[in-house]
Design an enzyme around this catalytic site. Structure first.
Site, PDB file in Angstrom:
ATOM      1  N   ASP A  15       0.882  -1.168   0.000  1.00  0.00           N
ATOM      2  CA  ASP A  15       0.000   0.000   0.000  1.00  0.00           C
ATOM      3  C   ASP A  15       0.916   1.214   0.000  1.00  0.00           C
ATOM      4  OD1 ASP A  15      -1.551   2.169   0.681  1.00  0.00           O
ATOM      5  OD2 ASP A  15      -2.451   1.251   2.460  1.00  0.00           O
ATOM      6  N   TYR A 232       4.319  -7.304  17.814  1.00  0.00           N
ATOM      7  CA  TYR A 232       4.025  -8.041  16.592  1.00  0.00           C
ATOM      8  C   TYR A 232       3.126  -7.199  15.685  1.00  0.00           C
ATOM      9  CZ  TYR A 232       1.276 -10.914  13.558  1.00  0.00           C
ATOM     10  OH  TYR A 232       0.607 -11.384  12.477  1.00  0.00           O
ATOM     11  N   LYS A 235      -0.874  -7.313  10.412  1.00  0.00           N
ATOM     12  CA  LYS A 235      -1.974  -7.077   9.471  1.00  0.00           C
ATOM     13  C   LYS A 235      -1.432  -6.431   8.221  1.00  0.00           C
ATOM     14  CE  LYS A 235      -4.811  -6.740  13.451  1.00  0.00           C
ATOM     15  NZ  LYS A 235      -3.651  -6.657  14.354  1.00  0.00           N
TER      16      LYS A 235
END
Ligand code: F6R
Ligand code: MG
Ligand code: MG
Length: 369
Positions: A15, A232, A235
């Site tokens: 993205d 962590y 996504k």
């Protein structure tokens, strides 16, 4: 023999800016990506390519003969995303370069980098592949469908009645916290496998091979999951490549699990659960509460590296009911507002104000023990 040529299928995604907000890339970005990859094809670095997008992510689908993790291919993808970032910046698009520059501010956790799914294969006499691409979710979203496709005979009758699939498949599963991979064979270890796959925030399918001959069957983009500042960050809007037919799952067996819009992590601010809605390419525009999470499926035939396609596989009224169910599930979940399980558990949210709130209120907790 040309058919014995080793071919690599690389899908690299990022993205690097969208309009409006995190909705979709501007057409100029996709055009720039096409130009960059066309130049690489002209120089014979690539055999062929297809530029696709799902939500705000650009997916570079590339074929070549250089194997996985080939530095010039990865550099090409990186440079292409840098070029797209330049266009995004010139248009003042939102989140320009967000997956490339660790200091590019978009309010998200930074530094995840592009996602990668690659497989090297010897092209069969006919080589159908399905490329799944998702937005507003994580690679854990593939666990349920991959299990159904490669280990559940109620989804995939080929496991019962196709001699080449009957021995089953071997799953490689990544523990993202320990950064360790375990391989488990199905059907004999399927209950062990499910113990891991059910915990899809931590354990994610990375690769699947056919047991009979160790032939590669599927790869997912789990390899760039990273820990940043001890946290962590998972996504990263995943992609997955699956080979189909003739001893692999049929295209319809690959798509069938998506008739159930299962719950995945990653909706709104990467901090909510939502149903994964299978959509046609033109519907991959997450607008409701920045979602719900979307998945598209692109079908190709490979012809000595040439990509024949893409076919928009969820562009089918047979998936209308899944989309309707996803909307019903979205309505139901949204009514929970900031309550779990719609909102993710505290340590899995991408955004949090908890440290700020705790530093303000810590002294007001009075021990009752
Ligand atoms: C989810 C997503 C969006 C953003 C949200 C806030 O993966 O991309 O839901 O998290 O729009 O974005 P920022 O913080 O950039 O304003
Ligand atoms: Mg974005
Ligand atoms: Mg995205």
């Amino acid at each position: 023999m040309a058919q014995q040529m080793k071919l690599t299928l690389s899908v690299i995604k990022a993205d690097v800016g969208s309009v409006a907000g995190h909705n979709r890339p501007h057409p100029d970005l996709l055009k720039r990506a096409e130009e960059c990859l066309a130049a690489a094809k002209a120089k014979r670095l690539l055999l062929d390519f297809c530029v696709s997008r799902c939500g705000d992510d650009i997916n570079l689908i590339m074929t070549h003969s250089h194997g996985v993790s080939h530095e010039p291919i990865h550099r090409l993808a990186w440079d292409t995303f840098m070029e797209c970032t330049r266009v995004a910046k010139s248009l003042k698009l939102y989140g320009a370069g967000q997956d490339l520059l660790v200091d590019a501010f978009s309010g998200n956790v930074k530094g995840m980098g592009p996602g990668v799914a690659e497989m090297e294969l010897i092209e069969r006499p006919s080589e159908p592949v399905v490329i799944l691409m998702a937005d507003k979710t994580s690679p854990g979203a593939w666990n349920l469908p991959l299990y159904k496709i490669f280990a559940d005979a109620f989804n995939t009758p080929g496991l019962v009645i196709d001699p080449k699939m009957h021995e089953g498949f071997i799953f490689s599963v990544l523990d993202v916290k320990k950064k360790a991979v375990i391989t488990l064979a199905c059907p004999e270890e399927q209950y062990d496998l499910l113990m891991f796959l059910g915990a899809h925030g931590r354990y994610m399918v990375r690769e699947i091979r056919r047991k009979e001959d160790n032939e590669i069957a599927a790869v997912a983009s789990t390899d760039v999951l990273s820990e940043i500042a001890g946290k962590y960050v998972g996504k990263d809007d995943p992609v997955c490549i699956i080979r189909a037919q003739a001893g692999m799952p049929a295209v319809g067996e690959i798509l069938e699990p998506f008739a159930f819009p299962h719950l995945v992590e990653g909706w709104m601010r990467g901090s909510h659960q939502g149903p994964l809605m299978p959509v046609a390419f033109h519907q991959a525009n997450p607008t409701r509460f920045d979602g719900p999470p979307r998945v598209i499926a692109a079908g190709f035939q490979l012809n000595q590296g040439t990509l024949i396609g893409p076919i928009d596989l969820f562009d089918d009224p047979a998936y209308d009911e899944a989309r309707r169910q996803a909307n019903t599930a979205a309505d139901y979940l949204r009514r929970h507002g900031p309550f779990e399980p719609h909102r993710l558990p505290l340590d899995e949210m991408e955004y949090t104000t908890m440290p700020m709130i705790m530093s303000k209120l810590r002294d007001r907790f009075k021990s009752v023990g």
